[in-house]
Design an enzyme around this catalytic site. Structure first.
Site, PDB file in Angstrom:
ATOM      1  N   GLU A   5     -12.490  19.232 -21.009  1.00 59.46           N
ATOM      2  CA  GLU A   5     -12.591  20.112 -20.071  1.00 59.46           C
ATOM      3  C   GLU A   5     -11.746  21.197 -20.091  1.00 59.46           C
ATOM      4  O   GLU A   5     -10.414  21.111 -19.774  1.00 59.46           O
ATOM      5  CB  GLU A   5     -12.548  19.549 -18.673  1.00 59.46           C
ATOM      6  CG  GLU A   5     -13.521  18.507 -18.262  1.00 59.46           C
ATOM      7  CD  GLU A   5     -13.449  18.032 -16.647  1.00 59.46           C
ATOM      8  OE1 GLU A   5     -12.810  18.618 -15.985  1.00 59.46           O
ATOM      9  OE2 GLU A   5     -13.851  16.935 -16.566  1.00 59.46           O
ATOM     10  N   GLU A  20     -11.236  10.929 -15.625  1.00 62.15           N
ATOM     11  CA  GLU A  20      -9.702  11.206 -15.055  1.00 62.15           C
ATOM     12  C   GLU A  20      -9.241  10.143 -14.234  1.00 62.15           C
ATOM     13  O   GLU A  20      -8.363  10.534 -13.588  1.00 62.15           O
ATOM     14  CB  GLU A  20      -9.812  12.497 -14.369  1.00 62.15           C
ATOM     15  CG  GLU A  20     -10.107  13.966 -15.006  1.00 62.15           C
ATOM     16  CD  GLU A  20      -9.829  15.103 -14.604  1.00 62.15           C
ATOM     17  OE1 GLU A  20      -9.665  15.090 -13.358  1.00 62.15           O
ATOM     18  OE2 GLU A  20      -9.520  15.906 -15.128  1.00 62.15           O
TER      19      GLU A  20
HETATM   20  C1  GAL Z   1     -11.753  17.865 -13.102  1.00 62.71           C
HETATM   21  C2  GAL Z   1     -12.987  16.883 -13.057  1.00 62.71           C
HETATM   22  C3  GAL Z   1     -14.227  17.554 -13.333  1.00 62.71           C
HETATM   23  C4  GAL Z   1     -14.216  18.991 -12.364  1.00 62.71           C
HETATM   24  C5  GAL Z   1     -12.913  19.532 -12.439  1.00 62.71           C
HETATM   25  C6  GAL Z   1     -12.640  20.799 -11.628  1.00 62.71           C
HETATM   26  O1  GAL Z   1     -10.705  17.024 -12.665  1.00 62.71           O
HETATM   27  O2  GAL Z   1     -12.781  15.838 -14.211  1.00 62.71           O
HETATM   28  O3  GAL Z   1     -15.086  16.849 -12.905  1.00 62.71           O
HETATM   29  O4  GAL Z   1     -14.113  18.485 -10.994  1.00 62.71           O
HETATM   30  O5  GAL Z   1     -11.836  18.953 -12.531  1.00 62.71           O
HETATM   31  O6  GAL Z   1     -13.848  21.703 -11.729  1.00 62.71           O
END
Ligand code: GAL
Length: 821
Positions: free
Chosen positions: A253, A184
């Site tokens: 994600e 990110e």
């Molecule tokens: C994203 C990140 C993850 C985790 C998630 C929130 O921004 O890539 O590693 O932190 O947010 O749980």
């Protein structure tokens, strides 16, 4: 026979082995509509499972449940700080053995996604960076800085080499089909200016040069340099498009829930909205969906990021913190995966057309070679249901905020808002609730620190982690003050400006007080203290509760009493600034140095036994023996009554605890409206309760006979109600549509012992409050009892024929069941 030299034989053998390896190799390529694995056009369902957040013993079960839940792949970051805690000293033992983890993934027949980072965020302490990096001369993290890039490259290469050595890349016949570099960066890149832009180019080149034979990804990197594939993270990614039209659309994600912080309520995301997000993504051309997290697990030790990430990293994931099925989420998503997979061939080969039907209803048709069709029908209206007439393709009822999947464009196989899967109400059980633990205790020894004796001196107030390198949460700051004029100073105010997170103060060996930062940032501590003529000793104990893990320059956020000021304010506001006094420092607690939590501490420790133990006394160690709860269900320890501290079982850290921090009493609701865009404030639970009361004790930490729990209580608490419990399914419910399958199951060897409610007809209500509707089959209960009682699980196809239904025109029916395990 022709004689051959031994070297010739070796060559032949090597050549044959090489041929064998390349024929096992899996080729991973892609286009905009598919990942192409060995020539097969695939859609991939994947889930994040961070190996250090569970135990080696838990891995096979979690991986199997992921597979049973319809996943094709498992994703994990690697955690630099744990693997290289000291520069060039590596640790891949126990649950840090990521090679073993990925081998188990392969053995389960699943693919894997390796997110190297090595910055990972992940609510992980300091985003996964080892603290020694922070103190390297000339270093700047996550930017075009040669010291940092050199370390990042060495670690990345080390990981890649280990993976290659184990033949784990798909190109070597292994399970890993994708790898990620950075994490990110696009979200925070603006903060690094041009250096950020050149850094991300360097990341890409460095990654490509690793020559891993599978594609590389970069998440949230809108300008990802080719051939990096940029991917999307969030709650919804249906509108995302990669920056290269030839890249597949991947959702690295899909936040299936959210993490929790100390003092905050517990977030939940509904099964309906989770499924909606996934279905919308595939409706709009998605190729890979990864759940973040599929199993969240536990922040053992001090791995929780911060500030203030709780020890539980449950995340409301499809598998709960302990590895139990989180139902109905797990089951509903399983059915969704199966439904979308029905269309895999058409979705990855076909052409897509969207037809807007008005009122936020859209029909998306994928047409494959030979005219085969697969459809998604979505209603993105957040409150209005829709009835859709697709003429020869049928009529459909489409609840608000839902997607229907139509096999062949004519048959509803799934609707994201119609949950047929069982709901499990998890319960905590004690073998014998009357058992009280017998406590021994020991005070945290402070003879040295309360006298101002440390082992590092400086004429300034140092930044905490720079000195501790995060070897402990705790740092003592000690100084002395000579007072001549007691008329001004005998009643003074001690003022400490600290960057957090908690602060205890002592003046002349007496406890003065405690304060913690509400938000984990800078705060001011003020307390009336009495000073005496002559030398006075001020000892301040600062504690961190997880180092920040996210944001531009998160690594530079200060902790501890960095720079202060620390002041005394006497009569008439006369101020004495102590910030440039001679300060003495001591890292960590004496109890930590003596390893009081170990079963065999190196230095002899005298525990007070056979006496009453102190309560509400800060800086106290407690110890109790206990028997492992019976059975195989996951074990938790209930720490209600305690303040804040750290807990160990048989020498294994089970993490920080802070049950005394009670969450806000408002902002929770019993009902969760899944409709409309999800935000983390929605569907919260646990209002007005300890932010975390139960702490996971993995079964593998336990012995059959004697076990020992050790607590370090920092702020003061009462351990009298501490108890060990197991977590299992208590009540199971289901509300199944006619034509669908009723599936009920218990766990841990339990069987369905009672059907509390069963009604086939038009029942009302929800699990816990089902009621009979205007009609029902009279044999509803007996039919379900016959199918389920005495079984650990049962399956039953819900049709009118299975029940005695009087009259033919009762309309579409549903079966509601509530049972006890
Ligand atoms: C994203 C990140 C993850 C985790 C998630 C929130 O921004 O890539 O590693 O932190 O947010 O749980």
């Amino acid at each position: 026979m022709l004689a051959m030299g031994s070297s010739a034989w070796v060559e032949i053998i090597l050549f044959s082995l090489a041929a064998l390896c390349s024929c096992f190799a899996t080729e991973v390529t892609y286009d905009a509509n598919a990942l192409i694995i060995n020539g097969e056009r695939r859609l991939i369902f994947s889930g994040s499972i961070h190996y250090p957040r569970s135990t080696v013993e838990m891995w096979p079960d979690i991986i199997q449940k992921a597979r049973d839940g319809g996943l094709d792949a498992i994703e994990s970051y690697v955690f630099w700080d744990r693997h290289e805690p000291v520069r060039r000293e590596y640790d891949f033992s126990g649950n840090l053995d990521f090679i073993k983890f990925f081998k188990l993934v392969q053995e389960a027949g699943l693919y894997a996604i390796l997110r190297i980072g090595p910055y990972v965020c992940a609510e992980w302490n300091y985003g996964g960076f080892p603290l020694w990096l922070h103190n390297m001369p000339g270093i700047e993290l996550r930017t075009d800085n040669s010291v940092y890039k050199n370390e990042m490259q060495i670690f990345t290469t080390k990981i890649v080499d280990m993976v290659k050595e184990a033949n784990l890349f798909a190109s070597q016949g292994g399970p890993i089909i994708l790898a990620q570099i950075e994490n990110e960066y696009g979200n925070i890149m603006w903060g690094y200016g041009d250096a950020g832009k050149s850094y991300i180019k360097w990341c890409a080149q460095m990654a490509v040069a690793q020559n891993i034979g599978v594609p590389w990804i970069m998440c949230q990197q809108h300008d990802a340099p080719q051939p990096m594939i940029n991917t999307c993270n969030g709650y919804y990614c249906d509108n995302f498009q990669p920056n290269n039209p030839k890249s597949p659309k991947m959702f690295t994600e899909n936040w299936i829930g959210w993490f929790q912080k100390w003092g905050e309520r517990v977030p939940h995301r509904s099964a309906e909205d989770s499924a909606f997000s996934v279905a919308r993504f595939f409706q709009n051309g998605g190729v890979l969906n990864n759940y973040y997290m599929y199993h969240g697990g536990t922040n053992f030790g001090r791995i929780a990021g911060g500030p203030y990430i709780t020890t539980s990293y449950d995340y409301d994931a499809p598998l709960d913190e302990y590895g139990n099925l989180n139902q109905p989420k797990w089951g509903h998503l399983k059915q969704l995966h199966a439904a979308i997979k029905l269309g895999e061939k058409i979705l990855t080969n076909g052409t897509r057309s969207d037809k807007y039907l008005g009122n936020a209803v859209t029909l998306t048709t994928y047409t494959g070679d030979g005219g085969a069709r697969f459809c998604f029908l979505s209603n993105t209206n957040s409150n209005a249901d829709a009835s859709v007439n697709l003429k020869q393709d049928g009529k459909y009822f489409l609840p608000a905020w839902s997607v229907t999947i139509l096999d062949g464009c004519t048959k509803e196989v799934f609707n994201t808002a119609k949950v047929n899967s069982q709901t499990s109400v998890m319960v905590k059980k004690s073998d014998d609730p009357s058992v009280k633990l017998t406590w021994a205790w020991a005070p945290e020894r402070k003879k040295d620190t309360l006298r101002g004796k440390g082992n590092v001196d400086a004429n300034q107030l140092l930044e905490q982690k720079e000195l501790t390198l995060d070897a402990s949460d705790y740092l003592w700051y000690m100084t002395s003050v000579d007072i001549n004029d007691t008329s001004i100073w005998s009643n003074a105010t001690l003022c400490v400006d600290t960057m957090g997170h908690t602060l205890h103060t002592y003046v002349n060996r007496r406890y003065a007080g405690y304060k913690f930062s509400q938000w984990g940032s800078k705060f001011t501590y003020e307390k009336q203290v009495s000073l005496k003529q002559g030398t006075n000793i001020i000892a301040l104990l600062s504690a961190t509760v997880g180092l920040p893990n996210y944001g531009t320059g998160f690594d530079k956020i200060k902790t501890g009493i960095a720079g202060g000021p620390v002041q005394l304010i006497g009569k008439n506001n006369v101020t004495m600034d102590l910030s440039t006094n001679l300060w003495s420092y001591k890292i960590g607690l004496n109890g930590e140095r003596k390893r009081l939590y170990d079963l065999q501490p190196q230095i002899s420790v005298s525990w007070h036994a056979n006496s009453s133990y102190p309560i509400s006394k800060p800086m106290t160690w407690y110890k109790a023996d206990f028997e492992a709860p019976y059975g195989t269900n996951p074990v938790v320890v209930d720490l209600q009554g305690l303040g804040k501290g750290h807990a160990w079982v048989n020498g294994h850290s089970i993490g920080r605890y802070w049950p005394s921090w009670i969450t806000a009493s408002n902002g929770c609701s019993d009902t969760c409206d899944y409709r409309g865009k999800y935000v983390t404030e929605k569907c919260n639970t646990n209002c007005g309760n300890p932010s975390q009361r139960w702490y996971h004790v993995p079964r593998s930490f336990l012995n059959k006979d004697k076990n020992t729990l050790v607590l370090f209580e920092e702020t003061g608490g009462n351990p009298q109600n501490v108890s060990f419990q197991t977590v299992t399914t208590g009540t199971v419910c289901a509300l199944v549509y006619e034509g669908a399958l009723l599936e009920l199951s218990c766990q841990g060897g339990q069987v369905i012992s009672q059907i509390q409610f069963a009604s086939f007809g038009n029942p009302k209500g929800k699990c816990g409050s089902f009621e009979q509707g205007s009609w029902e089959a009279i044999d509803s209960r007996s039919v379900i009892e016959a199918a389920c009682i005495g079984r650990s699980s049962c399956e039953f196809l819900v049709t009118k024929e299975a029940f005695s239904v009087a009259g033919a025109n009762n309309g579409p029916a549903r079966l509601a069941v509530q049972a006890t395990c």
